[in-house]
Scaffold this motif. Structure first.
Motif, short mmCIF file in Angstrom:
data_model
loop_
_atom_site.label_atom_id
_atom_site.label_comp_id
_atom_site.label_asym_id
_atom_site.label_seq_id
_atom_site.Cartn_x
_atom_site.Cartn_y
_atom_site.Cartn_z
N GLU A 35 -9.58 3.80 0.72
CA GLU A 35 -10.85 3.39 1.30
C GLU A 35 -11.13 1.92 0.99
N ARG A 36 -10.88 1.50 -0.25
CA ARG A 36 -11.10 0.11 -0.59
C ARG A 36 -10.13 -0.80 0.17
N MET A 37 -8.87 -0.37 0.28
CA MET A 37 -7.88 -1.17 0.99
C MET A 37 -8.26 -1.34 2.45
N LYS A 38 -8.78 -0.29 3.04
CA LYS A 38 -9.19 -0.36 4.44
C LYS A 38 -10.28 -1.41 4.65
N ILE A 39 -11.29 -1.40 3.78
CA ILE A 39 -12.40 -2.34 3.94
C ILE A 39 -11.94 -3.77 3.71
N TYR A 50 -0.94 -5.29 -4.91
CA TYR A 50 -1.62 -6.51 -5.33
C TYR A 50 -2.86 -6.19 -6.15
N ILE A 51 -3.64 -5.22 -5.71
CA ILE A 51 -4.84 -4.82 -6.44
C ILE A 51 -4.46 -4.26 -7.81
N ARG A 93 -8.69 0.31 -12.42
CA ARG A 93 -10.11 0.28 -12.07
C ARG A 93 -10.33 -0.43 -10.74
N GLY A 94 -9.48 -1.40 -10.44
CA GLY A 94 -9.59 -2.11 -9.17
C GLY A 94 -9.38 -1.21 -7.98
N ARG A 143 -20.40 -4.16 0.41
CA ARG A 143 -20.38 -5.45 -0.29
C ARG A 143 -19.75 -5.33 -1.68
N LEU A 144 -20.05 -4.25 -2.39
CA LEU A 144 -19.46 -4.05 -3.71
C LEU A 144 -17.94 -3.89 -3.61
N THR A 145 -17.50 -3.24 -2.55
CA THR A 145 -16.07 -3.01 -2.37
C THR A 145 -15.33 -4.30 -2.06
#
Length: 353
Positions: A63-67, A88-89, A96-97, A171-173
């Motif tokens: 989900e984070r990668m998509k955004i 990379y993350i 945690r990233g 925004r947090l993501t």
């Protein structure tokens, strides 16, 4: 004469006792009925919330990668793909990233999912009742089109009720360790947006979100329920056991439903994310590139036009691969978890009723 009076008195006493017992029973039922209804609603909301939290946490890294792919700077590509981006993350931010923004995401998705499933149940009942009244057929069942309408209604209600959390979650993501400005959490992000951009900012991008919800959530429910009905009634592949579908089969139905819905609605999701960045003074370095004009859209149509003109039509499908990989298990897990939790809680009503 005296004997008759005694019998009359005894009869009156018995009658009084019976009447009092019946009144007590009715009073007891009257108290239980609303309590049972409230308990059933709470169980349904709880099941929906659990389903949302479990399914979303399972796919949080994707989900984070998509955004990040949706909103990254097109002039300085940092994430060239899903696998490279996740590596990379992992390398730069650690475990945690991969789950950054998931707390906010769950804080949004748990009530969203609870409201969505409950709203679908209620909308299905209402639509089915009106359909039976209109056709005069008391045995009529929901058609795929009616399920689409019930799902769309549920999606709009759930999205509208929890949209500010979705906006803040985006925004947090997106922010990283090198972002110029850091939101410290959900409450800080909400208060900062309210103070610096006003309350309307919390609903920026709401229109494309609602428009996207109609095919996305509507198709999720319609395809899932219709597939299940077809498999149970016709049993074309011999997958039915004791008039029930196995968990694997239901997961497959959920995966197909999620894939169909998200593919059709995905461009609207991209535009929604971009509109959510408008007004955030540090978003330009994330989306438009350093030294370039401030990120500005005058509305949904303008956002579509500028995105396609500056980045091409393919930009509307940025992040589709991780989203597709995410949606397959996420939607499937949500549907099956919801049904399993309701079974455990003893809630009789199923969304396919």
């Amino acid at each position: 004469m005296a004997s008759e009076d005694v019998k009359s008195t005894e009869s009156a006493a018995v009658s009084t006792i019976v009447n009092l017992a019946e009144e007590a029973k009715l009073a007891r039922e009257g108290v239980k009925a609303p309590s049972h209804a409230v308990l059933s609603i709470c169980k349904s909301l709880f099941a929906g919330g659990v389903a949302g939290g479990v399914s979303r946490t399972a796919v949080a890294p994707l989900e984070r990668m998509k955004i990040l792919l949706q909103v990254q700077n097109p002039h300085n590509i940092k994430y060239s793909g899903t696998v490279q981006g996740l590596k990379y993350i992992w390398r730069t931010e650690g475990v945690r990233g991969l789950f950054k923004g998931n707390g906010t995401n769950c804080a949004r998705i748990v009530p969203n999912s609870a409201v969505k499933f409950f709203s679908y149940e209620q909308a299905s009942k209402g639509i089915l009742y009106m359909y039976r009244q209109q056709t005069g057929n008391e045995n009529a069942q929901l058609t795929p089109v009616l399920r689409l309408g019930a799902g769309a209604t549920a999606g709009i209600i759930a999205m509208s009720a929890t949209y500010p959390m979705d906006m803040v979650r985006g925004r947090l993501t997106v922010q990283t360790a090198n972002s110029p400005y850091q939101y410290r959490g959900i409450a800080h992000a909400l208060s900062t947006v309210l103070r610096e951009e006003g309350p309307r900012a919390l609903y920026r991008g709401w229109l494309p979100s609602v428009i996207g919800v109609v095919p996305y959530v509507g198709l999720n429910f319609a395809v899932y329920e219709s597939l299940k009905d077809w498999l149970v009634k016709d049993n074309p592949f011999g997958l039915v056991e004791n008039n029930e579908l196995t968990i694997i089969t239901r997961l497959s139905c959920g995966a197909i439903a999620g894939t169909v819905g998200q593919t059709i609605a995905y461009p609207l999701d991209v535009i929604r994310r971009r509109m959510q960045m408008v007004g955030w003074k540090d978003a330009s370095s994330v989306v438009t590139g350093e030294g370039r004009s401030k990120l500005e859209y005058n509305g949904m149509v303008d956002a579509f036009r500028k995105t396609v003109r500056h980045e091409g039509f393919g930009a509307l499908y940025k992040g589709l691969v991780p989203n597709s990989v995410k949606v397959v298990p996420s939607i499937a897990i949500a549907f099956v978890t919801y049904e399993m939790v309701k079974d455990v809680l003893g809630v009789e009503f199923r969304i396919s009723d």
